[in-house]
Scaffold this motif. Structure first.
Motif, PDB file in Angstrom:
ATOM      1  N   GLU A 101       0.823  -1.203   0.000  1.00 25.44           N
ATOM      2  CA  GLU A 101       0.000   0.000   0.000  1.00 25.44           C
ATOM      3  C   GLU A 101       0.861   1.259   0.000  1.00 25.44           C
ATOM      4  O   GLU A 101       0.561   2.242  -0.698  1.00 25.44           O
ATOM      5  CB  GLU A 101      -0.920  -0.011   1.232  1.00 25.44           C
ATOM      6  CG  GLU A 101      -2.098   0.926   1.122  1.00 25.44           C
ATOM      7  CD  GLU A 101      -3.034   0.545  -0.008  1.00 25.44           C
ATOM      8  OE1 GLU A 101      -3.511   1.469  -0.705  1.00 25.44           O
ATOM      9  OE2 GLU A 101      -3.280  -0.659  -0.208  1.00 25.44           O
ATOM     10  N   GLU A 109      -4.970   5.959  -5.875  1.00 29.35           N
ATOM     11  CA  GLU A 109      -5.235   5.546  -4.497  1.00 29.35           C
ATOM     12  C   GLU A 109      -6.261   6.459  -3.842  1.00 29.35           C
ATOM     13  O   GLU A 109      -7.101   6.002  -3.063  1.00 29.35           O
ATOM     14  CB  GLU A 109      -3.929   5.555  -3.690  1.00 29.35           C
ATOM     15  CG  GLU A 109      -2.968   4.453  -4.088  1.00 29.35           C
ATOM     16  CD  GLU A 109      -3.558   3.077  -3.879  1.00 29.35           C
ATOM     17  OE1 GLU A 109      -3.945   2.751  -2.733  1.00 29.35           O
ATOM     18  OE2 GLU A 109      -3.666   2.314  -4.859  1.00 29.35           O
ATOM     19  N   GLU A 148      -9.533   5.398  -5.129  1.00 30.28           N
ATOM     20  CA  GLU A 148      -9.925   4.136  -4.494  1.00 30.28           C
ATOM     21  C   GLU A 148     -10.473   4.382  -3.099  1.00 30.28           C
ATOM     22  O   GLU A 148     -11.491   3.801  -2.701  1.00 30.28           O
ATOM     23  CB  GLU A 148      -8.718   3.199  -4.431  1.00 30.28           C
ATOM     24  CG  GLU A 148      -9.034   1.844  -3.822  1.00 30.28           C
ATOM     25  CD  GLU A 148      -7.811   0.947  -3.742  1.00 30.28           C
ATOM     26  OE1 GLU A 148      -7.972  -0.278  -3.842  1.00 30.28           O
ATOM     27  OE2 GLU A 148      -6.688   1.486  -3.578  1.00 30.28           O
ATOM     28  N   LEU A 149      -9.807   5.247  -2.345  1.00 30.55           N
ATOM     29  CA  LEU A 149     -10.274   5.561  -0.993  1.00 30.55           C
ATOM     30  C   LEU A 149     -11.633   6.236  -1.038  1.00 30.55           C
ATOM     31  O   LEU A 149     -12.512   5.945  -0.221  1.00 30.55           O
ATOM     32  CB  LEU A 149      -9.254   6.454  -0.287  1.00 30.55           C
ATOM     33  CG  LEU A 149      -9.564   6.823   1.165  1.00 30.55           C
ATOM     34  CD1 LEU A 149      -9.718   5.583   2.034  1.00 30.55           C
ATOM     35  CD2 LEU A 149      -8.465   7.736   1.731  1.00 30.55           C
ATOM     36  N   LEU A 204     -14.237   3.585  -1.591  1.00 29.74           N
ATOM     37  CA  LEU A 204     -14.473   2.790  -0.393  1.00 29.74           C
ATOM     38  C   LEU A 204     -15.342   3.548   0.609  1.00 29.74           C
ATOM     39  O   LEU A 204     -16.210   2.951   1.260  1.00 29.74           O
ATOM     40  CB  LEU A 204     -13.131   2.423   0.252  1.00 29.74           C
ATOM     41  CG  LEU A 204     -12.274   1.424  -0.524  1.00 29.74           C
ATOM     42  CD1 LEU A 204     -10.885   1.320   0.097  1.00 29.74           C
ATOM     43  CD2 LEU A 204     -12.948   0.054  -0.541  1.00 29.74           C
ATOM     44  N   GLU A 225     -18.886   3.464  -0.505  1.00 36.70           N
ATOM     45  CA  GLU A 225     -19.517   2.171  -0.194  1.00 36.70           C
ATOM     46  C   GLU A 225     -20.016   2.123   1.240  1.00 36.70           C
ATOM     47  O   GLU A 225     -20.897   1.329   1.577  1.00 36.70           O
ATOM     48  CB  GLU A 225     -18.527   1.039  -0.437  1.00 36.70           C
ATOM     49  CG  GLU A 225     -18.190   0.828  -1.903  1.00 36.70           C
ATOM     50  CD  GLU A 225     -17.141  -0.251  -2.101  1.00 36.70           C
ATOM     51  OE1 GLU A 225     -16.719  -0.853  -1.092  1.00 36.70           O
ATOM     52  OE2 GLU A 225     -16.744  -0.498  -3.260  1.00 36.70           O
ATOM     53  N   LYS A 226     -19.465   2.971   2.084  1.00 43.08           N
ATOM     54  CA  LYS A 226     -19.899   3.020   3.489  1.00 43.08           C
ATOM     55  C   LYS A 226     -21.106   3.937   3.676  1.00 43.08           C
ATOM     56  O   LYS A 226     -21.592   4.105   4.793  1.00 43.08           O
ATOM     57  CB  LYS A 226     -18.751   3.486   4.376  1.00 43.08           C
ATOM     58  CG  LYS A 226     -17.603   2.496   4.451  1.00 43.08           C
ATOM     59  CD  LYS A 226     -16.508   2.995   5.377  1.00 43.08           C
ATOM     60  CE  LYS A 226     -15.363   1.981   5.457  1.00 43.08           C
ATOM     61  NZ  LYS A 226     -15.786   0.731   6.121  1.00 43.08           N
ATOM     62  N   THR A 270      -6.104  11.568   3.563  1.00 45.84           N
ATOM     63  CA  THR A 270      -4.829  11.404   2.862  1.00 45.84           C
ATOM     64  C   THR A 270      -3.826  12.448   3.306  1.00 45.84           C
ATOM     65  O   THR A 270      -2.637  12.145   3.503  1.00 45.84           O
ATOM     66  CB  THR A 270      -5.048  11.492   1.342  1.00 45.84           C
ATOM     67  OG1 THR A 270      -5.931  10.431   0.940  1.00 45.84           O
ATOM     68  CG2 THR A 270      -3.735  11.363   0.588  1.00 45.84           C
ATOM     69  N   HIS A 303      -5.622   4.286   4.313  1.00 39.04           N
ATOM     70  CA  HIS A 303      -5.832   3.119   3.453  1.00 39.04           C
ATOM     71  C   HIS A 303      -5.745   1.820   4.254  1.00 39.04           C
ATOM     72  O   HIS A 303      -6.464   0.866   3.972  1.00 39.04           O
ATOM     73  CB  HIS A 303      -4.800   3.119   2.327  1.00 39.04           C
ATOM     74  CG  HIS A 303      -5.149   4.047   1.214  1.00 39.04           C
ATOM     75  ND1 HIS A 303      -5.839   3.657   0.093  1.00 39.04           N
ATOM     76  CD2 HIS A 303      -4.918   5.380   1.065  1.00 39.04           C
ATOM     77  CE1 HIS A 303      -6.016   4.692  -0.705  1.00 39.04           C
ATOM     78  NE2 HIS A 303      -5.459   5.753  -0.146  1.00 39.04           N
ATOM     79  N   VAL A 320      -9.208   1.693   6.275  1.00 35.92           N
ATOM     80  CA  VAL A 320     -10.428   1.624   5.469  1.00 35.92           C
ATOM     81  C   VAL A 320     -10.377   0.475   4.470  1.00 35.92           C
ATOM     82  O   VAL A 320     -11.345  -0.271   4.306  1.00 35.92           O
ATOM     83  CB  VAL A 320     -10.665   2.964   4.739  1.00 35.92           C
ATOM     84  CG1 VAL A 320     -11.903   2.866   3.839  1.00 35.92           C
ATOM     85  CG2 VAL A 320     -10.837   4.092   5.734  1.00 35.92           C
ATOM     86  N   GLU A 321      -9.230   0.312   3.810  1.00 40.43           N
ATOM     87  CA  GLU A 321      -9.119  -0.686   2.740  1.00 40.43           C
ATOM     88  C   GLU A 321      -8.717  -2.060   3.262  1.00 40.43           C
ATOM     89  O   GLU A 321      -9.280  -3.083   2.842  1.00 40.43           O
ATOM     90  CB  GLU A 321      -8.084  -0.210   1.715  1.00 40.43           C
ATOM     91  CG  GLU A 321      -7.897  -1.165   0.546  1.00 40.43           C
ATOM     92  CD  GLU A 321      -6.862  -0.662  -0.441  1.00 40.43           C
ATOM     93  OE1 GLU A 321      -6.451  -1.455  -1.318  1.00 40.43           O
ATOM     94  OE2 GLU A 321      -6.456   0.515  -0.348  1.00 40.43           O
ATOM     95  N   LEU A 322      -7.745  -2.086   4.181  1.00 45.47           N
ATOM     96  CA  LEU A 322      -7.197  -3.364   4.642  1.00 45.47           C
ATOM     97  C   LEU A 322      -7.748  -3.818   5.987  1.00 45.47           C
ATOM     98  O   LEU A 322      -7.592  -4.983   6.353  1.00 45.47           O
ATOM     99  CB  LEU A 322      -5.663  -3.268   4.734  1.00 45.47           C
ATOM    100  CG  LEU A 322      -4.938  -2.830   3.462  1.00 45.47           C
ATOM    101  CD1 LEU A 322      -3.448  -2.675   3.738  1.00 45.47           C
ATOM    102  CD2 LEU A 322      -5.178  -3.833   2.348  1.00 45.47           C
TER     103      LEU A 322
END
Length: 239
Positions: free
Chosen positions: A92, A103, A106-107, A110, A113-114, A129, A137, A140-142
């Motif tokens: 990441e 990135e 992408e964040l 995500l 989606e919440k 960021t 990341h 939220v992502e991992l």
């Protein structure tokens, strides 16, 4: 909201409640394993002999073998998990350096989606960021907290301690009472301990306690009955 209400609301989120529950659940299950495996061992030996030193030797051997095996297995398992977490964070971090805009997008996705709107998700992603891109990341992502990676030594130590504590109960119950009382004291003590661990594990998981307690006690009773029968048969055969 009053200060007291704010403190009450914040309290469950401090210190990683989910992490603490996972550790507590692992401790309960480790203790349960210690109770069942050691009880099966000493009751099986008791079916063949009532010699106190033999029972103590067998119980201690089972305790040490089981606790060390649990600790080693937990260490290997958690080490693998930690390595995976570190590898994911490294990937990441590299992606953030090489393709920051991708990135950020992408964040943003995500966060959408919440349930956030596109505009709000974009604004939140930018702020996160700017504050700490890797942490944003990672969480939220991992689903990883970079400051709280799993510790294999802690896991191994907790497993060793939990198994040892559980194993001490049947070991002491089989060697301390007089010969005529050893088996009933051990069986009753083990069943009581299994009822407690079954109840506690059910409470931690939010499941009905009665079913978990019955399942736990039944499993322990069957294990002791089978090993006792095997020990009695071997003892009668002079093995």
């Amino acid at each position: 909201m009053t200060e007291t209400q704010a403190q009450t609301h914040d309290e469950p989120h401090r210190g990683g409640l989910g992490t603490r529950l996972n550790w507590l659940r692992a401790a309960v299950l480790g203790a349960n394993d210690g109770v069942v495996s050691t009880a099966g061992l000493v009751v099986g030996v008791a079916g063949a002999t009532d010699d106190r030193s033999t029972l103590l030797t067998a119980g201690l051997a089972g305790l040490l073998a089981g606790s060390l095996s649990m600790a080693a297995g937990e260490y290997v398992s958690v080490s693998t998990q930690r390595d995976s977490e570190k590898a994911a964070l490294a990937t990441e971090e590299r992606e953030l350096e090489e393709t920051p805009e991708a990135e950020l997008a992408e964040l943003t996705g995500l966060l959408e989606e919440k349930g956030l709107s596109n505009e709000l998700a974009r604004e939140a992603a930018v702020q996160l960021t700017q504050r700490d891109a890797l942490r944003a990341h990672a969480e939220v992502e991992l689903g990883i907290d970079p400051d709280e990676l799993t510790n294999p030594w802690h896991a191994a130590g907790a497993s060793f301690l939990a198994f040892t504590v559980g194993a001490l109960l049947p070991l002491l119950a089989i060697v301390l009472p007089p010969p005529s009382a050893r088996l009933p004291v051990t069986v009753l003590s083990v069943l009581a301990a299994l009822a407690l661990t079954g109840w506690r594990s059910a409470r931690l998981g939010g499941a009905p306690a009665g079913r978990a307690v019955l399942r736990n006690m039944t499993g322990g009773a069957v294990a002791m009955a089978v090993t006792y029968a095997a020990g009695a048969l071997l003892g009668a055969a002079g093995a």
